[in-house]
Design a protein around this motif. Structure first.
Motif, PDB file in Angstrom:
ATOM      1  N   VAL A  35     -30.251 -34.860 -37.273  1.00 38.27           N
ATOM      2  CA  VAL A  35     -30.826 -33.733 -38.013  1.00 38.27           C
ATOM      3  C   VAL A  35     -30.859 -33.973 -39.520  1.00 38.27           C
ATOM      4  CG1 VAL A  35     -30.303 -32.040 -36.235  1.00 38.27           C
ATOM      5  CG2 VAL A  35     -28.571 -32.557 -37.974  1.00 38.27           C
ATOM      6  N   ALA A  36     -30.242 -35.043 -40.010  1.00 46.71           N
ATOM      7  CA  ALA A  36     -30.358 -35.439 -41.417  1.00 46.71           C
ATOM      8  C   ALA A  36     -30.071 -36.922 -41.519  1.00 46.71           C
ATOM      9  CB  ALA A  36     -29.389 -34.651 -42.307  1.00 46.71           C
ATOM     10  N   SER A  37     -30.694 -37.561 -42.495  1.00 50.56           N
ATOM     11  CA  SER A  37     -30.524 -39.002 -42.640  1.00 50.56           C
ATOM     12  C   SER A  37     -30.540 -39.386 -44.118  1.00 50.56           C
ATOM     13  CB  SER A  37     -31.635 -39.752 -41.896  1.00 50.56           C
ATOM     14  OG  SER A  37     -32.895 -39.475 -42.481  1.00 50.56           O
ATOM     15  N   LYS A  38     -30.199 -40.653 -44.367  1.00 51.23           N
ATOM     16  CA  LYS A  38     -30.221 -41.240 -45.707  1.00 51.23           C
ATOM     17  C   LYS A  38     -29.320 -40.468 -46.683  1.00 51.23           C
ATOM     18  CE  LYS A  38     -34.812 -43.194 -44.974  1.00 51.23           C
ATOM     19  NZ  LYS A  38     -36.208 -43.311 -45.451  1.00 51.23           N
ATOM     20  N   LEU A  39     -28.188 -39.992 -46.173  1.00 50.72           N
ATOM     21  CA  LEU A  39     -27.197 -39.336 -47.014  1.00 50.72           C
ATOM     22  C   LEU A  39     -26.191 -40.357 -47.534  1.00 50.72           C
ATOM     23  CD1 LEU A  39     -26.567 -36.162 -44.828  1.00 50.72           C
ATOM     24  CD2 LEU A  39     -27.794 -36.239 -46.993  1.00 50.72           C
ATOM     25  N   ASP A  40     -25.497 -40.000 -48.602  1.00 54.27           N
ATOM     26  CA  ASP A  40     -24.514 -40.882 -49.213  1.00 54.27           C
ATOM     27  C   ASP A  40     -23.126 -40.507 -48.703  1.00 54.27           C
ATOM     28  OD1 ASP A  40     -22.891 -42.463 -50.776  1.00 54.27           O
ATOM     29  OD2 ASP A  40     -23.847 -41.935 -52.676  1.00 54.27           O
ATOM     30  N   GLN A  41     -22.723 -41.135 -47.612  1.00 55.05           N
ATOM     31  CA  GLN A  41     -21.412 -40.945 -47.003  1.00 55.05           C
ATOM     32  C   GLN A  41     -21.068 -39.467 -46.796  1.00 55.05           C
ATOM     33  OE1 GLN A  41     -18.198 -43.510 -48.340  1.00 55.05           O
ATOM     34  NE2 GLN A  41     -19.638 -44.948 -49.243  1.00 55.05           N
ATOM     35  N   PRO A  42     -21.821 -38.764 -45.957  1.00 57.74           N
ATOM     36  CA  PRO A  42     -21.499 -37.366 -45.662  1.00 57.74           C
ATOM     37  C   PRO A  42     -20.137 -37.264 -44.981  1.00 57.74           C
ATOM     38  CG  PRO A  42     -23.081 -38.228 -44.071  1.00 57.74           C
ATOM     39  CD  PRO A  42     -22.930 -39.279 -45.129  1.00 57.74           C
ATOM     40  N   THR A  43     -19.293 -36.381 -45.488  1.00 56.67           N
ATOM     41  CA  THR A  43     -17.925 -36.276 -44.969  1.00 56.67           C
ATOM     42  C   THR A  43     -17.569 -34.838 -44.632  1.00 56.67           C
ATOM     43  OG1 THR A  43     -17.276 -38.219 -46.252  1.00 56.67           O
ATOM     44  CG2 THR A  43     -15.506 -36.811 -45.450  1.00 56.67           C
ATOM     45  N   GLY A  44     -17.631 -33.930 -45.625  1.00 60.84           N
ATOM     46  CA  GLY A  44     -17.366 -32.529 -45.352  1.00 60.84           C
ATOM     47  C   GLY A  44     -18.543 -31.897 -44.632  1.00 60.84           C
ATOM     48  N   LEU A  45     -18.247 -31.094 -43.612  1.00 63.49           N
ATOM     49  CA  LEU A  45     -19.311 -30.416 -42.874  1.00 63.49           C
ATOM     50  C   LEU A  45     -18.762 -29.097 -42.340  1.00 63.49           C
ATOM     51  CD1 LEU A  45     -21.825 -31.991 -40.356  1.00 63.49           C
ATOM     52  CD2 LEU A  45     -20.751 -29.793 -39.868  1.00 63.49           C
TER      53      LEU A  45
ATOM     54  N   GLY B  13     -22.795 -46.045 -34.474  1.00 70.59           N
ATOM     55  CA  GLY B  13     -21.981 -46.845 -35.383  1.00 70.59           C
ATOM     56  C   GLY B  13     -20.692 -46.135 -35.741  1.00 70.59           C
ATOM     57  N   ARG B  14     -20.265 -46.301 -36.983  1.00 70.28           N
ATOM     58  CA  ARG B  14     -19.000 -45.744 -37.450  1.00 70.28           C
ATOM     59  C   ARG B  14     -19.131 -44.234 -37.654  1.00 70.28           C
ATOM     60  NH1 ARG B  14     -15.417 -49.213 -39.800  1.00 70.28           N
ATOM     61  NH2 ARG B  14     -15.006 -47.857 -41.600  1.00 70.28           N
ATOM     62  N   LEU B  15     -18.223 -43.488 -37.059  1.00 75.25           N
ATOM     63  CA  LEU B  15     -18.261 -42.031 -37.133  1.00 75.25           C
ATOM     64  C   LEU B  15     -17.114 -41.521 -38.003  1.00 75.25           C
ATOM     65  CD1 LEU B  15     -19.036 -41.236 -33.392  1.00 75.25           C
ATOM     66  CD2 LEU B  15     -20.653 -41.351 -35.296  1.00 75.25           C
ATOM     67  N   ARG B  16     -17.366 -40.440 -38.745  1.00 75.12           N
ATOM     68  CA  ARG B  16     -16.346 -39.946 -39.670  1.00 75.12           C
ATOM     69  C   ARG B  16     -15.902 -38.518 -39.385  1.00 75.12           C
ATOM     70  NH1 ARG B  16     -15.552 -41.589 -45.778  1.00 75.12           N
ATOM     71  NH2 ARG B  16     -13.605 -40.489 -46.141  1.00 75.12           N
ATOM     72  N   THR B  17     -16.847 -37.610 -39.177  1.00 76.82           N
ATOM     73  CA  THR B  17     -16.529 -36.191 -39.054  1.00 76.82           C
ATOM     74  C   THR B  17     -17.047 -35.661 -37.731  1.00 76.82           C
ATOM     75  OG1 THR B  17     -16.552 -35.838 -41.443  1.00 76.82           O
ATOM     76  CG2 THR B  17     -16.954 -33.911 -40.084  1.00 76.82           C
ATOM     77  N   ALA B  18     -16.272 -34.788 -37.106  1.00 76.42           N
ATOM     78  CA  ALA B  18     -16.692 -34.095 -35.892  1.00 76.42           C
ATOM     79  C   ALA B  18     -16.359 -32.621 -36.063  1.00 76.42           C
ATOM     80  CB  ALA B  18     -15.972 -34.658 -34.666  1.00 76.42           C
TER      81      ALA B  18
END
Length: 412
Positions: free
Chosen positions: A91-101, A365-370
């Protein structure tokens, strides 16, 4: 992942497995807790702030056929990141290391970029633009610091407050703000280091604000009873310690944590879970811990963890690099970076965690936030552009998987 495009079969399989995650087998320095105080090179954001947009596009349909609520203060905003339509779950792409959600009541999400402090509003369907709604000024994104987490006030429908865990030029801190306004400090003075600046925030079932902090690269601080580093802090919503904390005058609720890379509260059992990712390498590598947060517990860092008191579980060696976690429908889901997958386990009504199994391995790939949305959707962010991954042209991405996704053959 080796290609920026997924086949329809791969997308369907990934969606089915990630859906099963939520619906299958059962989320130093002196303290400064006053109002916002400008620090050197960390000024309050006095520039005009973009407002939540009133998109000039049809609103996405939500579960039950409802529509997202109109955005307040609708006005033109800065252009957002483009979103591809090749994978309906992206639903979104080309973000700079999205972490908080964090997911808003209308079904859209606020997503914060770690290094830039930019917060985007992301629609819950592919093909819609992610729109910039706020930039938190003074965020220090060097090393592993930056804008590290977001949470909503327990009374968001009344006060519209967003909470954020950020690294500044001088410390780590928790802020709160209404979108478009200057942030105020809730908890300040959390030690900062070149590394060890992990931080997550969540409200528990009692309404208390939980803040998980890293050891700022100085393990002795995690063991210290007075430092705010390497801790779980428990406060009210304005950062004051609670009377039923181990010490009623201290924010410290638990200690001895190297990092807090994930923090979530199970809605059924009320159990609070903190994820601490791997430390060291090779033979000296420590396992990823899945800790049940309890009052007064010392989780052992920098000493070896005592599993009978501290970690309830450790992640399997096949899914290392635990990060954000989500709970719901009897399921605990942990995003893993080095494991490039989700680690999934059952969680009972009493908070007992079952054995972990991988899901969606290698798909994104590498996942950060769920994060589990109130409608049961699972939101994920990737961290393929953190210097350790193999990014595609669309990284980094925000992924949302729902029960309406195409079904396919299960991966596990």
């Amino acid at each position: 992942m080796s290609s920026p495009l997924l086949t329809r079969r791969a997308m369907a399989a990934a969606a089915a497995i990630a859906l099963a995650v939520l619906t299958g087998c059962s989320s130093g320095s002196k303290d400064d807790s006053g109002g916002w105080v400008a620090q050197p090179n960390y000024q309050g954001n006095n520039d005009p702030q973009p407002q939540l947009p009133n998109p000039g596009i049809p609103a996405p349909s939500m579960p039950g056929g409802s529509q997202p609520a109109p955005a307040p203060n609708g006005s033109a905003a800065s252009p957002g990141r483009s979103t591809p339509a090749t994978d309906p779950s992206v639903v979104a792409s080309k973000l700079d290391q999205p972490t908080g959600l964090v997911v808003l009541p209308d079904g859209t999400a606020l997503v914060g970029e770690r290094r830039t402090g930019k917060i985007f509003r992301v629609q819950p369907v592919a093909g819609r633009p992610a729109v910039l709604v706020q930039t938190v000024a003074g965020v220090d994104g060097t090393g592993d610091g930056g804008l590290l987490d977001l949470a909503l006030s327990r009374t968001f429908d009344q006060d519209g407050l967003v909470y954020a865990y950020v690294t500044t030029a001088t410390d780590n801190r928790v802020l709160h703000f209404a979108l478009g306004s200057v942030p105020s400090t809730v908890i300040g003075g959390i030690p900062k280091g070149r590394t060890g600046n992990s931080g997550r925030i969540a409200f528990d079932a009692t309404g208390a604000l939980l803040t998980g902090t890293g050891d700022a690269g100085r393990p002795a601080l995690a063991a210290s009873a007075t430092s705010l580093a390497g801790k779980i802090l428990r406060t009210n919503d304005i950062g004051q310690p609670l009377a039923d904390n181990p010490s009623p005058t201290s924010r410290v609720y638990a200690r001895g944590l190297r990092s807090v890379d994930g923090l979530c509260v199970d809605p059924k059992s009320g159990v609070r879970i903190a994820i601490s990712a791997t430390a060291g390498s090779g033979a000296s590598r420590t396992p990823d811990e899945v800790n049940i947060v309890k009052a007064g517990v010392d989780y052992g860092w920098p000493r070896p963890s005592n599993l009978s008191v501290g970690a309830a579980k450790t992640l399997p060696s096949t899914t290392p690099g635990g990060g954000g976690c989500a709970t719901g429908n009897g399921q605990l889901t942990i995003a893993t970076s080095a494991g490039k997958s989700l680690a999934v386990a059952s969680i009972s009504a009493k908070g007992v965690i079952g054995a972990f199994a991988p899901a969606a391995k290698g798909t994104y790939g590498r996942l950060r936030t769920a994060v589990a949305g109130p409608d049961g959707a699972l939101w994920l962010t990737t961290r393929n552009r953190d210097g350790h991954g193999k990014p595609t042209a669309e990284d980094d991405r925000v992924i949302r998987i729902t029960s309406s996704s195409d079904s396919g053959s299960p991966i596990v």
